[in-house]
Design an enzyme around this catalytic site. Structure first.
Site, short mmCIF file in Angstrom:
data_model
loop_
_atom_site.label_atom_id
_atom_site.label_comp_id
_atom_site.label_asym_id
_atom_site.label_seq_id
_atom_site.Cartn_x
_atom_site.Cartn_y
_atom_site.Cartn_z
N SER A 1 0.84 -1.20 0.00
CA SER A 1 0.00 0.00 0.00
C SER A 1 0.87 1.24 0.00
O SER A 1 2.07 1.19 0.28
CB SER A 1 -0.90 0.01 1.23
N HIS A 2 0.26 2.38 -0.30
CA HIS A 2 1.01 3.63 -0.31
C HIS A 2 1.65 3.91 1.04
O HIS A 2 2.80 4.36 1.12
CB HIS A 2 0.09 4.79 -0.71
N LEU A 3 0.92 3.66 2.11
CA LEU A 3 1.46 3.90 3.44
C LEU A 3 2.64 2.99 3.72
O LEU A 3 3.67 3.41 4.27
CB LEU A 3 0.37 3.70 4.50
N GLY B 1 0.63 7.79 -3.48
CA GLY B 1 -0.65 8.17 -2.91
C GLY B 1 -0.72 9.59 -2.41
O GLY B 1 -1.69 9.96 -1.75
#
Length: 1171
Positions: A759-761, A976
């Site tokens: 994920s972006h995080l 993101g």
């Protein structure tokens, strides 16, 4: 043993003198053996404990007092004022035998006033003990501090009120204090001398009063003032109360102010009627319903008292008001705009309303009690008690306390067979049934029998089947056994079928011209289906106990490892039935159906006989059970969102006891099906994880970090401690967080929810070198919470995670992580050229200085897609992929629009200010907001929009994406960070232009500005191009990392895959993707996780191109990646081949995004992978 010598002590003839005598006796250290003088029998012992109800009836009698001797038992009541996590409970251990002798845990019972245990211990003994929390898996957490020490005095009974971890103090309530409270609550309803006939019955009356066990839940939950039986009209209408309306508004104010002037029950119901019938939909209506449900609950439990107010209204008044309220609630239920929270609350209001059957709306209802009170076959004083305590009260100002009084009276007169006339007892029983019917307080069986006349033949057969199974189950005696699960599951199935049939009959709604009789029967149907849900809680609770007695999760693990899963079938079946009941209650019905389908599909599939069959089976099952528990938690979270604040406000206004306020929401959750469902899911999850060799931790960024453990709800800049190295314990994330931008001193993150690795995080944390792990194991979370505020060491590897206390000098050995600053190797943004005049570019013509790295890589991908059409690896796996058609609005377009609109000077001024704006004061947020508003008002030239519209396919749906000069770089991915607007058309120029402006404006969000600050990039050196691509409508979306991000294995390509559009993967949506890895060289495939995201994002191909996408429920039992191992392996090999090719073509490890439509694989972007 106790001495046999007694002193005869006649007690006073008034309440006051009685209390004084008792105090003198207790002060002398004497125990009491009560006896009552009778003219025909002399002194006779009163057996059983001497409680409050029995004390007030001892006036004019005698007691026999004995001095205390050795080994006299002290009755000790322990109450712990502490709440635990759902699925856990409190116990105690201590030195005394009744405390388990430090060898055995003594379980405590949960009540509205706290966790309690009743013990008997020798007087004079010094005991030590401690409380503990029993976790769902049987492990325990001891309270902190030294042992609690208690020196037992000569008191006959003692009550201790304790607080968790406060082992040095407790509140003590002794018998003398109980006596004082009794004295304060006495009324003039005490028994005096009676004729010999009454004396013959008095022993039984006394014993019945103290030992009678309430048979209805209505009476069991009663917390109001104690019922006293009167022989004259002693009802008072001036009862005390509190009505503090300060700080209240809306429905809360109306309820409290209205109650102040509504002393009796029907007037209180009238207050509710006005509120319910005059509220509008939306949040205003939800707030009203919440407050009404709390208010009615407290009335029905006696917390808000009802008094006579001088007016005379028979119960038909109450019935008529209840009918109005019921009609309005049913109208709300059929409202298509009804909020899910409203449905939950409405179901809690229904049981608090009285019945309005024709016999209760008659002009003179419930007349049987009048005939009973005038019978000649019962003692005179009993007649008076019935007349003044029940009959007159009921017919003047009926209230919930009347049912309590009637049940207590029935307990007295039925205690001893033959003591009263059989005809009298029979009539009283009939009246009691009638009164229960009026208060809708009958047992489930009674309620169901009441609707029998309205059922058709098929429904009656379903009803009889359930009642037969219920009776057989209720008759089962002895310890739980394996056979009980068969009976329980069968009964749950029968119950679920009956409830579904009732709801089917209710789904048509209430007609405007419905007769009063049909409305009354509809109320009974509604209460029956709610009652069935409540009984499902009982069955699930019993089922969980049986499974625990059989060995719980350990038993399931052992069987699975022997490659047999038969014993899993009943627990999984119970989960299915529990989920079905949530759906029947209207809670996320689509989600419930999908979970049911998945569980049943995995049950049916069983363990596939191959090397990794058991692990794959466990991983797939784990994914669905996690989804089921998430569903249960969503219901609990809703109650936690809607009740506590409202309960606190109303409770404070009405003067409700603090403990009742604190435990209100917990009581609602603990008595619901979701509580038992959550327990069952936790048990199955523990077993599935063990079978899959997992431990509840998931490392996203391995490493070691030391710092103070700080608990936060979210990662927000400006909300964290600014000094000293810290490790965050984060409750939830949405995927937009920038860890280092939130605090340069953040060394590690422990997130208490699932998160895709890619994920972006996750990518940003990896790039920022922040140790990042997730944890969903309840036991581990409980251990972590004990470390909050302490210095800990977080050690994460690909195989394990360990968090432990750290006692060394942090400042000496572990420096806080270095911050990103302009003086510490700042990232070099792409040097850009502002196009003038502005025109669009084809992807193949995009260059770094005009279009940014993202657009350039997409142009390169378009070229590669042509070159690889016939490329295969050495195992014959194709490397071919497709790229969506696209164009670029280059650097300079935003600046040109600002010049055209005359806003260039203001823009530059704000840009200068934002460089040094303060975070803490809120200055930065304000300037960022101004910048975004200014930029979002700009419009790209119409010539650009027309060019795109003419180049792209006619009416094509497009996605407008960022391509900044400060993203997709080796040292700054910007994953993101900037906006993408899907589902727009260039032919709709206004909406398309607004979408382009939104992407421009996203360059100046607070997160983006802080991210560039941390990377040492000046704000004036950042600019934005816009990538416009044809929007794909994928079946699956994926992210590839061509080097394993966890263990840095260069042989593996790791893929995370989600159903629908890829935003599900990029964001922090709760859930897990399919996670697989392929070996670049030998083609082997590993499965690490199965998907359990509840929803997928899809393009509305038949709707407006308005920049939005639609969410729809995912059923993984219909997804080939979950059901077809061959397809899963083949797809993983293809993705691995493509990833390896891109790694070679782009000269290093890649972070790749793409999607799958049918048999075609599309690549939409690639950028350097952070390592």
């Amino acid at each position: 043993m106790s001495c046999s010598r007694y002193i005869e002590l006649p007690l006073g003839v008034s309440n006051v003198s009685l209390a004084g005598d008792l105090r003198r006796v207790l002060a002398a250290g004497l125990s009491i053996k009560a006896s009552r003088y009778s003219s025909y029998a002399g002194l006779r012992p009163i057996h059983g404990r001497l409680d409050r109800r029995r004390l007030h009836k001892t006036v004019g009698r005698k007691f026999m007092i004995s001095p205390r001797c050795e080994a006299t038992k002290v009755k000790l009541k322990l109450r712990l004022d502490h709440q635990v996590q759902f699925g856990e409970h409190h116990a105690l251990m201590g030195s005394a035998q009744s405390m388990g002798s430090w060898q055995q845990r003594i379980p405590m019972n949960w009540t509205d006033s706290g966790w309690v245990a009743d013990l008997e211990i020798d007087s004079g003994e010094r005991v030590e003990f401690k409380y503990l929390i029993v976790l769902q898996d049987g492990n325990v957490i001891w309270e902190d501090g030294s042992n609690r020490v208690l020196d037992l005095t000569e008191s006959e009974s003692l009550e201790l009120v304790c607080r968790w971890n406060d082992t040095k103090s407790h509140d003590v309530l002794e018998v003398s204090e109980v006596s004082r409270r009794v004295e304060e609550s006495f009324t003039n309803g005490s028994l005096g001398e009676v004729e010999e006939q009454e004396a013959l019955a008095s022993d039984s009356e006394d014993d019945a009063d103290s030992e009678f066990i309430a048979s209805t839940e209505f009476v069991q939950e009663w917390q109001g003032r104690e019922v006293t039986f009167m022989r004259s009209n002693e009802h008072k209408g001036d009862g005390i109360g509190k009505w503090d309306t300060s700080g209240l508004d809306g429905s809360a104010f109306d309820l409290v102010d209205g109650d102040k002037h509504a002393r009796n029950w029907w007037r209180k119901l009238e207050v509710v009627q006005k509120l319910v019938t005059n509220t509008e939909g939306g949040l205003n209506r939800l707030g009203t319903l919440i407050n009404v449900s709390i208010y009615l609950k407290w009335i029905n439990t006696g917390q808000i008292q009802c008094f006579e107010d001088g007016g005379h209204h028979r119960p038909n008044k109450h019935a008529g008001i209840a009918r109005y309220i019921f009609r309005e609630l049913e109208r709300m239920i059929s409202d298509k705009n009804l909020l899910p929270q409203e449905r939950v609350v409405i179901r809690k209001i229904h049981p608090c309303l009285p019945s309005f059957k024709s016999e209760f709306t008659a002009s003179v209802p419930l007349t049987r009690i009048r005939d009973i009170a005038h019978r000649n076959d019962i003692p005179h004083n009993l007649k008076q008690e019935i007349k003044h305590t029940i009959q007159n009260k009921l017919h003047r100002n009926a209230g919930p306390e009347d049912l309590v009084a009637t049940e207590l009276l029935l307990g007295r007169v039925t205690k001893k067979d033959g003591e009263y006339s059989a005809a009298f007892v029979e009539q009283l029983k009939i009246f009691y049934i009638e009164l229960k019917d009026f208060f809708n307080a009958g047992s489930l069986t009674e309620q169901l029998d009441s609707i029998r006349p309205s059922l058709d033949e098929l429904a009656i057969s379903i009803l009889d089947d359930f009642l037969t199974k219920k009776k057989r189950l209720d008759d089962v005696l002895g310890a739980p056994s394996d056979g009980d699960t068969n009976e329980l599951i069968a009964t749950m199935h029968a119950l679920t079928g009956l409830r579904a049939a009732l709801l089917k009959g209710l789904e048509s709604g209430l007609r405007n011209d419905a007769s009063d009789t049909s409305i009354a029967m509809r109320q009974k149907w509604r209460l029956c289906e709610i009652g069935l849900e409540d009984y499902m809680f009982v069955l699930l609770s019993r089922f969980c106990n049986v499974i625990d007695s059989m060995g719980g999760s350990e038993m399931l693990v052992n069987q699975a490892k022997s490659r047999s899963v038969n014993d899993w079938n009943h627990p999984l079946g119970a989960v299915v039935l529990g989920i079905r009941h949530l759906g029947l209650s209207g809670w996320q019905q689509g989600e419930c159906m999908a979970i049911e389908n998945e569980v049943m599909a995995w049950q049916s599939a069983g363990i596939i006989e191959k090397q990794d069959g058991m692990k794959v089976w466990a991983l797939r099952l784990k994914a669905t059970i996690e989804r089921a528990r998430r569903l249960a938690e969503s219901y609990s979270d809703t109650l936690l969102q809607i009740y506590p604040t409202n309960v606190e406000k109303l409770g404070s206004a009405f003067g409700i006891p603090d403990n009742t306020i604190r435990t209100f929401t917990e009581a609602e959750i603990r008595s619901s099906v979701v509580f038992q469902l959550s327990k069952l899911c936790s048990l199955l999850l523990k077993a599935a994880r063990a079978v899959a060799d997992e431990h509840g931790w998931d490392p996203l960024v391995p490493g070691t970090a030391v710092g103070t453990l700080v608990e936060v709800d979210r990662i927000l800049p400006g909300s964290l401690p600014s000094s000293g190295s810290i490790i965050l314990l984060v409750r939830e994330a949405d995927g937009d967080e920038e860890v280092k931008a939130s605090g340069e001193n953040v060394a590690g993150v422990i997130l208490l929810q699932e998160l895709p690795h890619l994920s972006h995080l996750g990518v940003r944390a990896r790039q920022e070198k922040v140790v990042f792990v997730t944890c969903e194991d309840d036991d581990e979370i409980s251990s972590l919470q004990k470390l909050i505020g302490k210095t800990v060491k977080l050690e994460a590897t690909a195989a394990s995670v360990l968090v432990s206390p750290y006692t060394e000098d942090v400042s000496a050995d572990h420096k806080a992580p270095e911050s990103f600053s302009t003086s510490a190797s700042p990232v070099q943004p792409i040097k850009f050229v502002l196009s003038d005049p502005v025109s669009t570019l084809d992807l193949v013509d995009a260059k770094l200085e005009t279009s940014g790295a993202k657009a350039v890589s997409c142009g390169r991908l378009a070229q590669l897609s042509e070159e690889t059409k016939n490329v295969y690896n050495d195992r014959g796996i194709p490397a071919a992929f497709h790229v969506p058609k696209g164009m670029v609005i280059p650097f300079g377009a935003m600046e040109a629009a600002l010049r055209t609109s005359g806003n260039e000077a203001m823009f530059k001024e704000l840009l200068t200010k934002v460089e040094t704006a303060s975070i803490e004061s809120g200055e930065l947020e304000g300037i960022c907001k101004q910048l975004q508003e200014l930029v979002s008002e700009q419009k790209p030239p119409s010539s650009i929009i027309e060019k795109i519209a003419s180049t792209m396919p006619v009416n094509a749906r497009l996605i407008v994406r960022s391509s900044a000069n400060v993203e997709d770089l080796a040292g700054m991915s910007g994953a993101g960070l900037y906006e993408s607007i899907p589902n727009v058309r260039a032919s709709e120029s206004d909406s398309f232009g607004r979408s382009v402006a939104k992407v421009w404006a996203s360059l100046y969000t607070r997160r983006a500005v802080l991210s560039r600050r941390m990377a040492g990039v000046s704000q004036k050196n950042a600019t934005m191009a816009v990538l416009v691509q044809e929007l794909l409508s994928p079946d699956l979306s994926f992210v590839l990392h061509t080097v394993s991000p966890i263990d840095k294995n260069e042989k593996l390509v790791v893929a995370e895959i989600a159903s629908g559009l890829g935003e599900t993967l990029a964001s922090g949506t709760r859930g897990s993707p399919w996670r697989v890895a392929g070996n670049k060289f030998d083609g082997s495939v590993k499965v690490f996780a199965f998907a359990n995201f509840s929803e997928e994002l899809v393009v509305q191909t038949d709707g407006e191109a308005d920049g939005t996408v639609r969410k729809q429920i995912v059923d993984y039992s219909r997804k080939s990646l979950s059901t077809n191992g061959h397809y899963r392996d083949r797809l993983t090999e293809q993705l691995t081949t493509i990833g390896f090719l891109l790694e070679q073509k782009f000269g290093g490890p890649q972070d790749v995004e793409g999607c799958i439509i049918g048999q075609k694989i599309y690549i939409v972007q690639t950028r350097p992978q952070p390592l």
